[in-house]
Design a protein around this motif. Structure first.
Motif, PDB file in Angstrom:
ATOM      1  N   MET A  43       0.812  -1.212   0.000  1.00 29.47           N
ATOM      2  CA  MET A  43       0.000   0.000   0.000  1.00 29.47           C
ATOM      3  C   MET A  43       0.847   1.265   0.000  1.00 29.47           C
ATOM      4  SD  MET A  43      -2.897  -1.594   0.115  1.00 29.47           S
ATOM      5  CE  MET A  43      -2.640  -2.804   1.401  1.00 29.47           C
ATOM      6  N   HIS A  44       2.073   1.191   0.515  1.00 34.68           N
ATOM      7  CA  HIS A  44       2.937   2.359   0.636  1.00 34.68           C
ATOM      8  C   HIS A  44       3.988   2.415  -0.467  1.00 34.68           C
ATOM      9  CE1 HIS A  44       2.080   3.244   5.190  1.00 34.68           C
ATOM     10  NE2 HIS A  44       1.054   3.500   4.396  1.00 34.68           N
ATOM     11  N   SER A  45       3.727   1.764  -1.565  1.00 36.07           N
ATOM     12  CA  SER A  45       4.670   1.721  -2.676  1.00 36.07           C
ATOM     13  C   SER A  45       4.262   2.688  -3.786  1.00 36.07           C
ATOM     14  CB  SER A  45       4.747   0.291  -3.229  1.00 36.07           C
ATOM     15  OG  SER A  45       5.285  -0.587  -2.273  1.00 36.07           O
ATOM     16  N   TYR A  46       5.227   2.966  -4.676  1.00 37.78           N
ATOM     17  CA  TYR A  46       4.991   3.697  -5.926  1.00 37.78           C
ATOM     18  C   TYR A  46       4.377   5.078  -5.689  1.00 37.78           C
ATOM     19  CZ  TYR A  46       5.775  -1.118  -7.150  1.00 37.78           C
ATOM     20  OH  TYR A  46       6.309  -2.385  -7.227  1.00 37.78           O
ATOM     21  N   ARG A  47       5.088   5.884  -4.912  1.00 38.89           N
ATOM     22  CA  ARG A  47       4.604   7.216  -4.537  1.00 38.89           C
ATOM     23  C   ARG A  47       4.977   8.220  -5.620  1.00 38.89           C
ATOM     24  NH1 ARG A  47       6.162   7.030   1.967  1.00 38.89           N
ATOM     25  NH2 ARG A  47       4.388   5.735   2.580  1.00 38.89           N
ATOM     26  N   SER A  48       4.210   8.225  -6.667  1.00 40.33           N
ATOM     27  CA  SER A  48       4.494   9.064  -7.830  1.00 40.33           C
ATOM     28  C   SER A  48       4.011  10.494  -7.602  1.00 40.33           C
ATOM     29  CB  SER A  48       3.839   8.465  -9.074  1.00 40.33           C
ATOM     30  OG  SER A  48       2.457   8.303  -8.878  1.00 40.33           O
ATOM     31  N   GLU A  49       4.204  11.333  -8.613  1.00 42.25           N
ATOM     32  CA  GLU A  49       3.878  12.759  -8.525  1.00 42.25           C
ATOM     33  C   GLU A  49       2.438  12.971  -8.047  1.00 42.25           C
ATOM     34  OE1 GLU A  49       3.908  16.743 -11.403  1.00 42.25           O
ATOM     35  OE2 GLU A  49       4.464  14.775 -12.184  1.00 42.25           O
ATOM     36  N   LEU A  92      -7.296   2.898  -1.475  1.00 44.39           N
ATOM     37  CA  LEU A  92      -7.130   3.628  -0.210  1.00 44.39           C
ATOM     38  C   LEU A  92      -5.907   4.507  -0.265  1.00 44.39           C
ATOM     39  CD1 LEU A  92      -7.892   3.994   2.867  1.00 44.39           C
ATOM     40  CD2 LEU A  92      -6.187   2.218   3.313  1.00 44.39           C
ATOM     41  N   GLN A  93      -6.067   5.747   0.185  1.00 47.16           N
ATOM     42  CA  GLN A  93      -4.918   6.632   0.369  1.00 47.16           C
ATOM     43  C   GLN A  93      -4.374   6.422   1.783  1.00 47.16           C
ATOM     44  OE1 GLN A  93      -7.472  10.035  -1.390  1.00 47.16           O
ATOM     45  NE2 GLN A  93      -5.384  10.834  -1.364  1.00 47.16           N
ATOM     46  N   THR A  94      -3.130   5.996   1.873  1.00 46.81           N
ATOM     47  CA  THR A  94      -2.473   5.809   3.159  1.00 46.81           C
ATOM     48  C   THR A  94      -1.031   6.258   3.039  1.00 46.81           C
ATOM     49  OG1 THR A  94      -1.791   4.203   4.844  1.00 46.81           O
ATOM     50  CG2 THR A  94      -2.104   3.351   2.614  1.00 46.81           C
ATOM     51  N   THR A  95      -0.586   7.027   3.998  1.00 48.25           N
ATOM     52  CA  THR A  95       0.718   7.690   3.855  1.00 48.25           C
ATOM     53  C   THR A  95       1.697   7.385   4.978  1.00 48.25           C
ATOM     54  OG1 THR A  95      -0.141   9.649   4.987  1.00 48.25           O
ATOM     55  CG2 THR A  95      -0.317   9.594   2.580  1.00 48.25           C
ATOM     56  N   GLY A  96       1.274   6.678   6.019  1.00 51.84           N
ATOM     57  CA  GLY A  96       2.177   6.407   7.123  1.00 51.84           C
ATOM     58  C   GLY A  96       1.521   5.520   8.163  1.00 51.84           C
ATOM     59  N   HIS A  97       2.262   5.269   9.227  1.00 52.86           N
ATOM     60  CA  HIS A  97       1.755   4.414  10.302  1.00 52.86           C
ATOM     61  C   HIS A  97       2.371   4.843  11.624  1.00 52.86           C
ATOM     62  CE1 HIS A  97       5.611   2.293  10.586  1.00 52.86           C
ATOM     63  NE2 HIS A  97       5.610   2.258   9.257  1.00 52.86           N
ATOM     64  N   GLY A  98       1.754   4.388  12.702  1.00 54.43           N
ATOM     65  CA  GLY A  98       2.250   4.677  14.031  1.00 54.43           C
ATOM     66  C   GLY A  98       3.204   3.604  14.518  1.00 54.43           C
ATOM     67  N   PRO A  99       3.499   3.606  15.839  1.00 56.35           N
ATOM     68  CA  PRO A  99       4.397   2.601  16.409  1.00 56.35           C
ATOM     69  C   PRO A  99       3.729   1.233  16.464  1.00 56.35           C
ATOM     70  CG  PRO A  99       3.454   3.946  18.147  1.00 56.35           C
ATOM     71  CD  PRO A  99       3.015   4.566  16.852  1.00 56.35           C
ATOM     72  N   GLN A 100       4.518   0.230  16.783  1.00 59.95           N
ATOM     73  CA  GLN A 100       4.001  -1.125  16.823  1.00 59.95           C
ATOM     74  C   GLN A 100       3.365  -1.440  18.175  1.00 59.95           C
ATOM     75  OE1 GLN A 100       6.257  -4.375  15.184  1.00 59.95           O
ATOM     76  NE2 GLN A 100       7.491  -2.999  13.925  1.00 59.95           N
ATOM     77  N   PHE A 101       2.039  -1.617  18.123  1.00 62.71           N
ATOM     78  CA  PHE A 101       1.242  -2.077  19.253  1.00 62.71           C
ATOM     79  C   PHE A 101       0.179  -3.015  18.697  1.00 62.71           C
ATOM     80  CE2 PHE A 101       3.139   1.590  21.242  1.00 62.71           C
ATOM     81  CZ  PHE A 101       3.202   1.265  22.601  1.00 62.71           C
ATOM     82  N   PRO A 102      -0.401  -3.880  19.528  1.00 63.09           N
ATOM     83  CA  PRO A 102      -1.447  -4.779  19.023  1.00 63.09           C
ATOM     84  C   PRO A 102      -2.609  -4.012  18.399  1.00 63.09           C
ATOM     85  CG  PRO A 102      -0.678  -5.522  21.164  1.00 63.09           C
ATOM     86  CD  PRO A 102      -0.050  -4.179  20.930  1.00 63.09           C
ATOM     87  N   ASN A 115      -5.528   6.085   7.307  1.00 65.38           N
ATOM     88  CA  ASN A 115      -6.398   6.338   6.157  1.00 65.38           C
ATOM     89  C   ASN A 115      -6.319   7.844   5.944  1.00 65.38           C
ATOM     90  OD1 ASN A 115      -8.983   4.029   7.346  1.00 65.38           O
ATOM     91  ND2 ASN A 115      -6.974   3.588   6.514  1.00 65.38           N
ATOM     92  N   SER A 116      -5.361   8.295   5.154  1.00 62.45           N
ATOM     93  CA  SER A 116      -5.001   9.711   5.151  1.00 62.45           C
ATOM     94  C   SER A 116      -6.109  10.617   4.635  1.00 62.45           C
ATOM     95  CB  SER A 116      -3.718   9.926   4.330  1.00 62.45           C
ATOM     96  OG  SER A 116      -3.881   9.456   3.005  1.00 62.45           O
ATOM     97  N   ALA A 117      -7.002  10.100   3.787  1.00 67.35           N
ATOM     98  CA  ALA A 117      -8.134  10.901   3.309  1.00 67.35           C
ATOM     99  C   ALA A 117      -9.354  10.736   4.204  1.00 67.35           C
ATOM    100  CB  ALA A 117      -8.487  10.517   1.877  1.00 67.35           C
TER     101      ALA A 117
END
Length: 289
Positions: A134-140, A155-165, A194-196
């Motif tokens: 999902m976080h691949s191919y970040r084109s213009e 889905l637009q997704t741009t990042g994630h938080g720390p690792q927790f369950p 879900n950035s949008a």
């Protein structure tokens, strides 16, 4: 960065696949032998994950559950900039019923290359997209715009938080993918945003994930996002997607493998008793064989 020749990439896969081939046996046919196996291509490799082990966990786990014959295109490069060599061939998807994208290639941004990856899917090839795919191919236009890859995943997704369950709750019990599955809580995992704030209009949510995070002072905060969904790419192509699957423990979890198996079978329109059983080739082979 110069690209490596494909044979160097395929060698470690060949060594693994010798171990995965089933032993020949006689007697009563195994369940599933009456149906032609689904031919699945797993494209895997890149940054930030133990793809060397996860390729085996996925292929073995799904093949134990469904009549799927795997081909693995594993790229051992651990950067975000390297293109999986399988995509250098314009006919990379020829002969497959479904492609599973489990690569982590955020900085592969060339639009011509991305178009070459997406072309078979525009023409109807079903797909499964897992975790960092999902976080691949970040084109213009990334992160604000709906890039060609976001249109594909749904889905637009741009990042994630720390690792927790993550507490996973299935929200669409009418979906054939979800009906027999139970809610569960993962081990430490990454909750993708879900950035949008929503899926694309072409997509349908199947499950949400809630994660409670503690900071260094012990203060808690909660975040929630869609973590499983389907998408109808260009109005025709079935895409199953989940942002779950960072750690080996999650990928090896029977509940995760059940989910991915059902999503894969749904994508090819074969989520039924003829295919929900071990196949005759519970292993994988490298591309080109």
């Amino acid at each position: 960065m110069p690209r490596r020749p494909a044979p160097l990439v395929l060698l470690p896969v060949c060594l693994v696949l010798l171990l995965l081939r089933p032993a020949a046996s006689g007697g009563t046919p195994r369940p599933g032998q009456g149906s032609k196996p689904i031919r699945a291509l797993l494209v895997i490799g890149g940054c930030c994950h133990d793809y060397g082990k996860q390729k085996d966990l996925l292929t073995r786990g799904v093949a134990e559950r469904a009549n799927v014959e795997w081909t693995v295109a594993y790229d051992p490069d651990t950067t975000t900039r390297h293109l999986n060599p399988v995509y250098e061939n314009p006919g990379w998807a020829r002969g497959f019923d479904v492609a599973v994208h489990d690569e982590c290639s955020a900085d592969v941004k060339d639009l011509e290359t991305i178009d070459r990856i997406l072309r078979p899917h525009r023409e109807g090839l079903p797909a499964v997209v897992l975790h960092c795919g999902m976080h691949s191919y970040r084109s213009e236009g990334w992160p604000e715009a709906v890039t060609p890859w976001f249109e594909f995943t749904g889905l637009q997704t741009t990042g994630h938080g720390p690792q927790f369950p993550i507490a996973v709750t299935f929200t669409d019990r009418e979906s054939p993918i979800c009906r027999p599955l139970s809610d569960w809580t993962t081990v430490k995992e990454e909750l993708y945003n879900n950035s949008a704030g929503k899926l694309l209009e072409t997509a349908q949510p199947l499950a949400r994930g809630k994660q409670v995070v503690q900071d260094k002072e012990g203060r808690e905060s909660a975040a929630e996002s869609v973590v499983v969904w389907t998408n109808r790419y260009r109005g025709r192509t079935r895409v199953f997607a989940t942002t779950l699957g960072h750690n080996n423990e999650t990928v090896a979890d029977p509940r995760y493998l059940d989910l991915v198996t059902r999503g894969l079978l749904w994508s090819v329109g074969k989520l039924n008793g003829r295919f929900l059983r071990p196949g005759p080739a519970a292993g994988a082979r490298p591309p080109g064989e």
